[in-house]
Motif scaffolding. Structure first.
Motif, PDB file in Angstrom:
ATOM      1  N   ILE A  60       0.831  -1.205   0.000  1.00 51.27           N
ATOM      2  CA  ILE A  60       0.000   0.000   0.000  1.00 51.27           C
ATOM      3  C   ILE A  60       0.869   1.259   0.000  1.00 51.27           C
ATOM      4  O   ILE A  60       0.645   2.196  -0.778  1.00 51.27           O
ATOM      5  CB  ILE A  60      -0.948  -0.009   1.212  1.00 51.27           C
ATOM      6  N   ASN A  61       1.875   1.299   0.864  1.00 50.89           N
ATOM      7  CA  ASN A  61       2.733   2.480   0.941  1.00 50.89           C
ATOM      8  C   ASN A  61       3.492   2.715  -0.360  1.00 50.89           C
ATOM      9  O   ASN A  61       3.699   3.867  -0.776  1.00 50.89           O
ATOM     10  CB  ASN A  61       3.704   2.350   2.114  1.00 50.89           C
ATOM     11  N   ALA A  62       3.914   1.635  -1.023  1.00 50.40           N
ATOM     12  CA  ALA A  62       4.612   1.780  -2.307  1.00 50.40           C
ATOM     13  C   ALA A  62       3.692   2.418  -3.340  1.00 50.40           C
ATOM     14  O   ALA A  62       4.098   3.291  -4.115  1.00 50.40           O
ATOM     15  CB  ALA A  62       5.098   0.421  -2.801  1.00 50.40           C
ATOM     16  N   ARG A  63       2.433   1.998  -3.345  1.00 51.16           N
ATOM     17  CA  ARG A  63       1.485   2.575  -4.304  1.00 51.16           C
ATOM     18  C   ARG A  63       1.241   4.057  -4.018  1.00 51.16           C
ATOM     19  O   ARG A  63       1.185   4.876  -4.933  1.00 51.16           O
ATOM     20  CB  ARG A  63       0.168   1.804  -4.257  1.00 51.16           C
ATOM     21  N   TYR A  64       1.077   4.388  -2.747  1.00 47.25           N
ATOM     22  CA  TYR A  64       0.831   5.789  -2.414  1.00 47.25           C
ATOM     23  C   TYR A  64       2.060   6.650  -2.698  1.00 47.25           C
ATOM     24  O   TYR A  64       1.921   7.811  -3.105  1.00 47.25           O
ATOM     25  CB  TYR A  64       0.382   5.915  -0.953  1.00 47.25           C
ATOM     26  N   ARG A  65       3.262   6.120  -2.490  1.00 52.30           N
ATOM     27  CA  ARG A  65       4.467   6.885  -2.839  1.00 52.30           C
ATOM     28  C   ARG A  65       4.533   7.125  -4.337  1.00 52.30           C
ATOM     29  O   ARG A  65       4.927   8.211  -4.780  1.00 52.30           O
ATOM     30  CB  ARG A  65       5.729   6.136  -2.374  1.00 52.30           C
ATOM     31  N   MET A  66       4.157   6.124  -5.129  1.00 56.81           N
ATOM     32  CA  MET A  66       4.130   6.285  -6.580  1.00 56.81           C
ATOM     33  C   MET A  66       3.210   7.422  -6.988  1.00 56.81           C
ATOM     34  O   MET A  66       3.458   8.130  -7.965  1.00 56.81           O
ATOM     35  CB  MET A  66       3.664   4.985  -7.240  1.00 56.81           C
ATOM     36  N   LEU A  67       2.128   7.581  -6.244  1.00 63.13           N
ATOM     37  CA  LEU A  67       1.141   8.612  -6.544  1.00 63.13           C
ATOM     38  C   LEU A  67       1.440   9.928  -5.831  1.00 63.13           C
ATOM     39  O   LEU A  67       0.661  10.870  -5.922  1.00 63.13           O
ATOM     40  CB  LEU A  67      -0.259   8.120  -6.132  1.00 63.13           C
ATOM     41  N   GLN A  68       2.575   9.963  -5.114  1.00 65.72           N
ATOM     42  CA  GLN A  68       2.976  11.149  -4.353  1.00 65.72           C
ATOM     43  C   GLN A  68       1.883  11.556  -3.366  1.00 65.72           C
ATOM     44  O   GLN A  68       1.535  12.731  -3.231  1.00 65.72           O
ATOM     45  CB  GLN A  68       3.326  12.303  -5.299  1.00 65.72           C
ATOM     46  N   GLN A  69       1.367  10.547  -2.674  1.00 65.21           N
ATOM     47  CA  GLN A  69       0.331  10.747  -1.665  1.00 65.21           C
ATOM     48  C   GLN A  69       0.827  10.210  -0.326  1.00 65.21           C
ATOM     49  O   GLN A  69       1.706   9.356  -0.277  1.00 65.21           O
ATOM     50  CB  GLN A  69      -0.950  10.001  -2.069  1.00 65.21           C
ATOM     51  N   PRO A  70       0.247  10.696   0.789  1.00 61.27           N
ATOM     52  CA  PRO A  70       0.657  10.180   2.104  1.00 61.27           C
ATOM     53  C   PRO A  70       0.369   8.686   2.233  1.00 61.27           C
ATOM     54  O   PRO A  70      -0.611   8.176   1.684  1.00 61.27           O
ATOM     55  CB  PRO A  70      -0.211  10.991   3.083  1.00 61.27           C
ATOM     56  N   GLY A  71       1.227   7.992   2.955  1.00 57.71           N
ATOM     57  CA  GLY A  71       1.046   6.556   3.164  1.00 57.71           C
ATOM     58  C   GLY A  71       0.054   6.250   4.270  1.00 57.71           C
ATOM     59  O   GLY A  71      -0.679   7.127   4.742  1.00 57.71           O
ATOM     60  N   VAL A  72       0.051   4.997   4.695  1.00 59.34           N
ATOM     61  CA  VAL A  72      -0.890   4.532   5.712  1.00 59.34           C
ATOM     62  C   VAL A  72      -0.512   5.109   7.081  1.00 59.34           C
ATOM     63  O   VAL A  72       0.654   5.138   7.455  1.00 59.34           O
ATOM     64  CB  VAL A  72      -0.879   2.995   5.794  1.00 59.34           C
ATOM     65  N   VAL A  73      -1.530   5.549   7.808  1.00 61.43           N
ATOM     66  CA  VAL A  73      -1.347   5.982   9.199  1.00 61.43           C
ATOM     67  C   VAL A  73      -1.941   4.902  10.103  1.00 61.43           C
ATOM     68  O   VAL A  73      -3.095   4.510   9.927  1.00 61.43           O
ATOM     69  CB  VAL A  73      -2.043   7.330   9.468  1.00 61.43           C
ATOM     70  N   ILE A  74      -1.153   4.398  11.024  1.00 55.46           N
ATOM     71  CA  ILE A  74      -1.594   3.327  11.926  1.00 55.46           C
ATOM     72  C   ILE A  74      -1.930   3.914  13.296  1.00 55.46           C
ATOM     73  O   ILE A  74      -1.148   4.683  13.864  1.00 55.46           O
ATOM     74  CB  ILE A  74      -0.503   2.247  12.074  1.00 55.46           C
ATOM     75  N   LYS A  75      -3.092   3.526  13.809  1.00 53.42           N
ATOM     76  CA  LYS A  75      -3.480   3.889  15.173  1.00 53.42           C
ATOM     77  C   LYS A  75      -3.851   2.604  15.904  1.00 53.42           C
ATOM     78  O   LYS A  75      -4.713   1.853  15.444  1.00 53.42           O
ATOM     79  CB  LYS A  75      -4.654   4.873  15.162  1.00 53.42           C
ATOM     80  N   LYS A  76      -3.192   2.384  17.030  1.00 46.84           N
ATOM     81  CA  LYS A  76      -3.357   1.114  17.728  1.00 46.84           C
ATOM     82  C   LYS A  76      -3.369   1.345  19.233  1.00 46.84           C
ATOM     83  O   LYS A  76      -2.612   2.156  19.758  1.00 46.84           O
ATOM     84  CB  LYS A  76      -2.207   0.177  17.347  1.00 46.84           C
ATOM     85  N   ASP A  77      -4.271   0.613  19.915  1.00 49.38           N
ATOM     86  CA  ASP A  77      -4.236   0.569  21.365  1.00 49.38           C
ATOM     87  C   ASP A  77      -4.450  -0.879  21.796  1.00 49.38           C
ATOM     88  O   ASP A  77      -4.399  -1.787  20.956  1.00 49.38           O
ATOM     89  CB  ASP A  77      -5.260   1.523  21.994  1.00 49.38           C
ATOM     90  N   GLU A  78      -4.699  -1.103  23.068  1.00 51.07           N
ATOM     91  CA  GLU A  78      -4.809  -2.492  23.537  1.00 51.07           C
ATOM     92  C   GLU A  78      -6.078  -3.178  23.066  1.00 51.07           C
ATOM     93  O   GLU A  78      -6.188  -4.401  23.146  1.00 51.07           O
ATOM     94  CB  GLU A  78      -4.747  -2.529  25.066  1.00 51.07           C
ATOM     95  N   HIS A  79      -7.046  -2.414  22.555  1.00 53.88           N
ATOM     96  CA  HIS A  79      -8.324  -3.001  22.161  1.00 53.88           C
ATOM     97  C   HIS A  79      -8.555  -3.027  20.650  1.00 53.88           C
ATOM     98  O   HIS A  79      -9.343  -3.838  20.165  1.00 53.88           O
ATOM     99  CB  HIS A  79      -9.482  -2.245  22.820  1.00 53.88           C
ATOM    100  N   SER A  80      -7.913  -2.142  19.897  1.00 53.00           N
ATOM    101  CA  SER A  80      -8.219  -2.044  18.471  1.00 53.00           C
ATOM    102  C   SER A  80      -6.997  -1.645  17.654  1.00 53.00           C
ATOM    103  O   SER A  80      -6.019  -1.114  18.172  1.00 53.00           O
ATOM    104  CB  SER A  80      -9.354  -1.043  18.240  1.00 53.00           C
ATOM    105  N   PHE A  81      -7.121  -1.911  16.363  1.00 49.86           N
ATOM    106  CA  PHE A  81      -6.079  -1.566  15.388  1.00 49.86           C
ATOM    107  C   PHE A  81      -6.780  -0.873  14.228  1.00 49.86           C
ATOM    108  O   PHE A  81      -7.791  -1.366  13.724  1.00 49.86           O
ATOM    109  CB  PHE A  81      -5.362  -2.828  14.906  1.00 49.86           C
ATOM    110  N   ALA A  82      -6.253   0.264  13.798  1.00 50.89           N
ATOM    111  CA  ALA A  82      -6.858   0.992  12.676  1.00 50.89           C
ATOM    112  C   ALA A  82      -5.783   1.430  11.697  1.00 50.89           C
ATOM    113  O   ALA A  82      -4.702   1.887  12.102  1.00 50.89           O
ATOM    114  CB  ALA A  82      -7.633   2.199  13.184  1.00 50.89           C
ATOM    115  N   ALA A  83      -6.072   1.262  10.410  1.00 54.22           N
ATOM    116  CA  ALA A  83      -5.220   1.759   9.341  1.00 54.22           C
ATOM    117  C   ALA A  83      -6.005   2.830   8.603  1.00 54.22           C
ATOM    118  O   ALA A  83      -7.126   2.576   8.142  1.00 54.22           O
ATOM    119  CB  ALA A  83      -4.823   0.634   8.393  1.00 54.22           C
ATOM    120  N   ILE A  84      -5.434   4.015   8.484  1.00 53.78           N
ATOM    121  CA  ILE A  84      -6.122   5.134   7.864  1.00 53.78           C
ATOM    122  C   ILE A  84      -5.407   5.494   6.571  1.00 53.78           C
ATOM    123  O   ILE A  84      -4.187   5.710   6.551  1.00 53.78           O
ATOM    124  CB  ILE A  84      -6.157   6.347   8.825  1.00 53.78           C
TER     125      ILE A  84
END
Length: 229
Positions: free
Chosen positions: A197-221
């Protein structure tokens, strides 16, 4: 005499201006060459990642279909119909940089059908997407990679289902979030999905994936891209 003096003054100025312009032209050429080489490198990395991900995806689903054929032929037919939709999408979009979010969601619904056939009530998916975002663009298979990542790293049990949510967020963002149900034992992470995913976004000159994680959940934005950007 005045003409000679003017010439003597103007000539060095022109020479300096030429040197400056030539220097900037060389810098621009070097920057363009670096950009070209970087894009070629990213394309090579992306093709390598595609080669790793797609056979893994194919093997898992053909294995599920093989089991269904002997156990439940009717469900096997439904599974095959959805699998056909999934691979039609893969073939159509594997060489494209972007697709609409609407098309990607149609694909992920078929992909979820495959997962639900395989895992039953042990997995649940909710899609909460603002209609105004559906014409925005996304690299193909982004959602599949994030959903597959959630399945890979969490246990799936009917008593404690894996709950995956897809939702739009302010600023043309999309979040893929799941509850954390860590598998017993260590599941080694290759990071291939996020690298892809990050390689594709770099190709498009766009921000990569932002990860948010705690003890209960995992989110990729991830970013949704405006047409023409």
């Amino acid at each position: 005499g005045f003409a000679v003096l003017s010439s003597l003054f103007i000539f060095p100025v022109l020479l300096i201006a030429y040197e400056i312009m030539y220097h900037f032209a060389q810098l621009r050429h070097a920057e363009n060459e670096r950009d070209r080489l970087e894009k070629e490198k990213l394309k090579a990395e992306l093709q390598q990642l595609k080669g790793i991900v797609n056979p893994h995806f194919l093997f898992n689903n053909l294995n599920s279909l093989s089991s269904l054929i002997s156990e439940d032929p009717e469900s096997a037919q439904d599974f095959l119909d959805e699998l056909t939709k999934v691979f039609r999408y893969l073939l159509r979009n594997n060489e494209t940089d972007l697709t609409t979010l609407s098309q990607e969601l149609d694909f992920i619904r078929s992909y979820y059908h495959l997962l639900q056939t395989r895992y039953g009530r042990a997995i649940r998916m909710d899609i909460q997407i603002n209609k105004t975002h559906e014409d925005l663009l996304i690299p193909p298979l982004t959602l599949q990679l994030l959903v597959e990542n959630a399945v890979k790293h969490n246990r799936l049990q009917k008593e404690f289902p894996l709950h995956i949510e897809l939702m739009t967020a302010p600023g043309n963002k999309l979040a893929v979030r799941n509850n954390l149900l860590k598998r017993e034992g260590h599941v080694e992470s290759t990071g291939i999905g996020l690298q892809n995913i990050n390689a594709r976004y770099r190709m498009l000159q766009q921000p990569g994936v932002v990860i948010k994680k705690d003890e209960h959940s995992f989110a990729a934005i991830i970013s949704l891209i405006e047409p023409g950007d």
